[in-house]
Design a protein around this motif. Sequence first.
Motif, PDB file in Angstrom:
ATOM      1  N   UNK A  85       0.954  -1.184   0.053  1.00 29.01           N
ATOM      2  CA  UNK A  85      -0.005  -0.176   0.080  1.00 29.01           C
ATOM      3  C   UNK A  85       0.942   1.308  -0.094  1.00 29.01           C
ATOM      4  N   UNK A  86       1.980   1.308   1.038  1.00 26.85           N
ATOM      5  CA  UNK A  86       2.686   2.441   0.833  1.00 26.85           C
ATOM      6  C   UNK A  86       3.521   2.641  -0.287  1.00 26.85           C
ATOM      7  N   UNK A  87       4.091   1.607  -0.939  1.00 26.07           N
ATOM      8  CA  UNK A  87       4.865   1.564  -2.258  1.00 26.07           C
ATOM      9  C   UNK A  87       4.178   2.006  -3.445  1.00 26.07           C
ATOM     10  N   UNK A  88       2.812   1.490  -3.468  1.00 26.64           N
ATOM     11  CA  UNK A  88       1.867   2.058  -4.677  1.00 26.64           C
ATOM     12  C   UNK A  88       1.484   3.538  -4.330  1.00 26.64           C
ATOM     13  N   UNK A  89       1.215   3.983  -3.147  1.00 22.81           N
ATOM     14  CA  UNK A  89       1.055   5.312  -2.637  1.00 22.81           C
ATOM     15  C   UNK A  89       2.187   6.272  -3.125  1.00 22.81           C
ATOM     16  N   UNK A  90       3.296   5.994  -2.945  1.00 22.61           N
ATOM     17  CA  UNK A  90       4.396   6.811  -3.226  1.00 22.61           C
ATOM     18  C   UNK A  90       4.742   6.947  -4.448  1.00 22.61           C
TER      19      UNK A  90
END
Length: 188
Positions: A85-90
Amino acid sequence: TLAVLARCHAGDIEACVRALEHAERPRIHVFISTSPLHREHKLGLSKAEVLERAVMGVTLARRHVEDVEFSPEDAARTEFDFLAEVVQAVVDAGATTVNIPDTVGYAIPSEFGKLVGKVVDLVGDQATVSVHCHNDLGLATANTLAAVQAGARQVEVTINGLGERAGNASLEEVVMALRVHGEALGVE
């Protein structure tokens, strides 16, 4: 490329911008801890707060430079669903490189390779996947090579493995392993 490192804090990022003022190819590398232990004991933040700060850090850095790297600190001990989730958001916020660090030297090559492979699959060609491995268990070079085999296209290494605590992956070991075993590792 001249890269500077900053926590996902506006003041840190603004200091980086000033430091890079005359750089021909500037990069800002922002990071925030994502593992449960770090979220709770180091930051005292919820998943939602960590995610919000990660996106803010990349967004602010991207306002100033085109090349932004993001690291979810202690990625090797982060729940994969949250890490994804974090990787896709950044990446959606503009990160050009996503660095997967084994911050505390906890990972073993088979697990770290699988983790990096999942991130490579998630990111695709949207960003470069990088790794940064620590040597607390003596596995930094092995973990780095497992990551390369899994598709990482950038590695962070140090001369003679010098670095925090037990050190990092050794430049000379990684280079020679890639030279001798490049084909087996999927590197031309």
